[in-house]
Every structure is written in structure tokens, then in C-alpha cells.
Design a protein around this motif. Structure first.
Motif, mmCIF file in Angstrom:
data_model
loop_
_atom_site.group_PDB
_atom_site.id
_atom_site.type_symbol
_atom_site.label_atom_id
_atom_site.label_comp_id
_atom_site.label_asym_id
_atom_site.label_seq_id
_atom_site.Cartn_x
_atom_site.Cartn_y
_atom_site.Cartn_z
ATOM 1 N N GLU A 102 70.756 -9.367 55.739
ATOM 2 C CA GLU A 102 70.412 -8.064 56.865
ATOM 3 C C GLU A 102 70.015 -8.841 57.896
ATOM 4 O OE1 GLU A 102 67.815 -4.911 56.221
ATOM 5 O OE2 GLU A 102 69.237 -4.589 54.424
ATOM 6 N N LYS A 103 68.994 -9.919 57.897
ATOM 7 C CA LYS A 103 68.254 -10.626 59.043
ATOM 8 C C LYS A 103 69.313 -11.194 59.635
ATOM 9 C CE LYS A 103 63.659 -11.093 56.905
ATOM 10 N NZ LYS A 103 62.890 -12.127 56.327
ATOM 11 N N PHE A 104 70.201 -12.052 59.111
ATOM 12 C CA PHE A 104 71.297 -12.908 59.796
ATOM 13 C C PHE A 104 72.085 -12.028 60.550
ATOM 14 C CE2 PHE A 104 70.646 -15.835 56.040
ATOM 15 C CZ PHE A 104 69.821 -16.291 56.571
ATOM 16 N N LEU A 105 72.463 -10.947 60.075
ATOM 17 C CA LEU A 105 73.559 -10.022 60.959
ATOM 18 C C LEU A 105 72.786 -9.262 62.008
ATOM 19 C CD1 LEU A 105 75.182 -8.254 57.752
ATOM 20 C CD2 LEU A 105 76.152 -9.980 59.469
ATOM 21 N N LYS A 106 71.297 -9.155 61.826
ATOM 22 C CA LYS A 106 70.734 -8.600 63.044
ATOM 23 C C LYS A 106 70.626 -9.501 64.144
ATOM 24 C CE LYS A 106 67.733 -5.372 60.635
ATOM 25 N NZ LYS A 106 66.288 -4.870 60.283
ATOM 26 N N TYR A 107 70.586 -10.951 63.936
ATOM 27 C CA TYR A 107 70.635 -12.055 64.910
ATOM 28 C C TYR A 107 72.269 -12.476 65.225
ATOM 29 C CZ TYR A 107 65.726 -12.504 64.392
ATOM 30 O OH TYR A 107 64.268 -12.080 64.306
ATOM 31 N N LYS A 108 73.036 -11.766 64.940
ATOM 32 C CA LYS A 108 74.330 -11.711 65.362
ATOM 33 C C LYS A 108 74.892 -13.092 64.795
ATOM 34 C CE LYS A 108 74.504 -8.309 68.558
ATOM 35 N NZ LYS A 108 74.345 -7.080 67.712
ATOM 36 N N GLU A 109 74.519 -13.209 63.669
ATOM 37 C CA GLU A 109 75.490 -14.479 62.770
ATOM 38 C C GLU A 109 75.897 -13.947 61.735
ATOM 39 O OE1 GLU A 109 71.675 -16.431 61.513
ATOM 40 O OE2 GLU A 109 71.553 -17.530 63.530
#
Length: 182
Positions: free
Chosen positions: A118-125
Motif C-alpha cells: 500500500e505504501k509503495f503504491l501511494k509513492y507511485k511505485e
């Protein structure tokens, strides 16, 4: 003039020219190039006179040659076009984060990995979930596929599936990309 960062003891912005324009040109002889004019070597006074007659700026394009190369053009428009051209060539780096799972992973551990995703996807990764089958666990490919789809289902608010679960040798993986509106 444009603002450029210079390295001093303290990081300050200093006005520094990208190109010399009109009376800031120091060379006495210039190679004048352009579309609607006769190319050749001119003195600084002649080149400035030609530029002022047309109503445009004399801009030093290349200072490393002898004599320096200059063009007669509208300087602000020239800077805008260069900035636009540079933007076109800058590409966004896409980082892919890999999270490894096993086919026998428990529910709590799966949710822990999903929180990281989730965190990674929030940072556009991008996120790549990988299941590595060891030994006889390769018999349970269907469990691995269900687990990967379950992870994608949890993350549907943050990203979308780029590649459905794929088997490559002893590995099965799924790739999830971030949604545009996050």
C-alpha cells in the motif's frame, strides 16, 4: 537570465546567464547563422545592427568555437522552446518493489506484506508479488495463484493489475501498478 544553483558554503541561488544576449557578447568577430539571412562572419557591431533592424535579439549559441556562433532570434521564445524540448526528453523513472511470499504463508503475514505494498503504491511505485515454490510445493500452483489474486483484491483501491499471475520456472508473480488519481 535564469536562476541556477551554485555550490558555495551555503546553498544559494545566483543569477547566471544561460546564453549571452546582445551587448553582453564579448567576442569581436561572430559567426552569424539563421534562417532568413546570409550566414557568415560578422563583427559584433554589424551583427547587433542587423538584429536591431529586424527587431530581434542577438544570442550567442556556442561559445566554444572560434569565432563563437550567434543567431538572431526572439530570446524569450528560444528559452521557452528549449525548456519544452528538455521536458519532453525527461522520463519518469518507475521503481518496482518486490515482495516475496510463500505458498504456506499465514493470513497475518500476508496482511503485513499488503500494508507495505500500500505504501509503495501511494509513492507511485510498482509492486511485484512473487511466490517461490520450493521442492514439492510446486504441486500447489493453484494456492499460489489464489494468494496473488487475494493480494491484488486487497490493493484494488490503490493500484490495478498490470500482469495477471504468471508462472516462470519455480516462481509465480503478479505486477500491480499505482492508480493515476492516488
Amino acid at each position: 537570465m535564469a536562476l541556477k544553483k551554485t555550490k558555495n558554503n551555503s546553498q544559494r541561488y545566483k543569477k547566471e546567464e544561460l546564453h549571452r544576449v546582445n551587448k553582453r557578447i564579448t567576442a569581436t568577430k561572430l559567426r552569424l547563422v539563421g534562417d532568413n539571412m546570409k550566414n557568415g562572419i560578422y563583427s559584433l557591431k554589424e551583427a547587433l545592427a542587423i538584429a536591431s533592424n529586424i527587431g530581434l535579439d542577438l544570442v550567442e549559441i556556442n561559445t566554444k568555437t572560434d569565432p563563437p556562433i550567434c543567431r538572431i532570434l526572439e530570446y524569450k521564445k528560444f528559452l521557452y522552446e528549449q525548456k519544452k524540448k528538455n521536458k519532453k526528453y525527461k522520463q519518469e523513472k518507475i521503481i518496482t518493489k518486490e515482495l516475496r511470499l510463500s505458498p504456506q504463508i499465514c493470513e497475518h503475514d500476508t496482511l503485513f506484506k499488503i500494508k507495505h505494498a500500500e505504501k509503495f503504491l501511494k509513492y507511485k511505485e510498482k509492486v511485484k508479488f512473487t511466490i517461490f515454490f520450493k521442492g514439492r510445493s510446486i504441486i500447489h500452483k493453484d494456492k499460489g495463484k489464489i494468494l496473488l489474486l487475494k493480494c491484488a483484491n486487497y490493493l484494488e483501491n490503490f493500484g490495478k493489475i498490470e500482469k495477471m499471475p504468471i508462472m516462470e520456472g519455480k516462481k509465480m508473480f503478479i505486477i500491480i501498478t499505482p492508480k493515476k488519481n492516488n
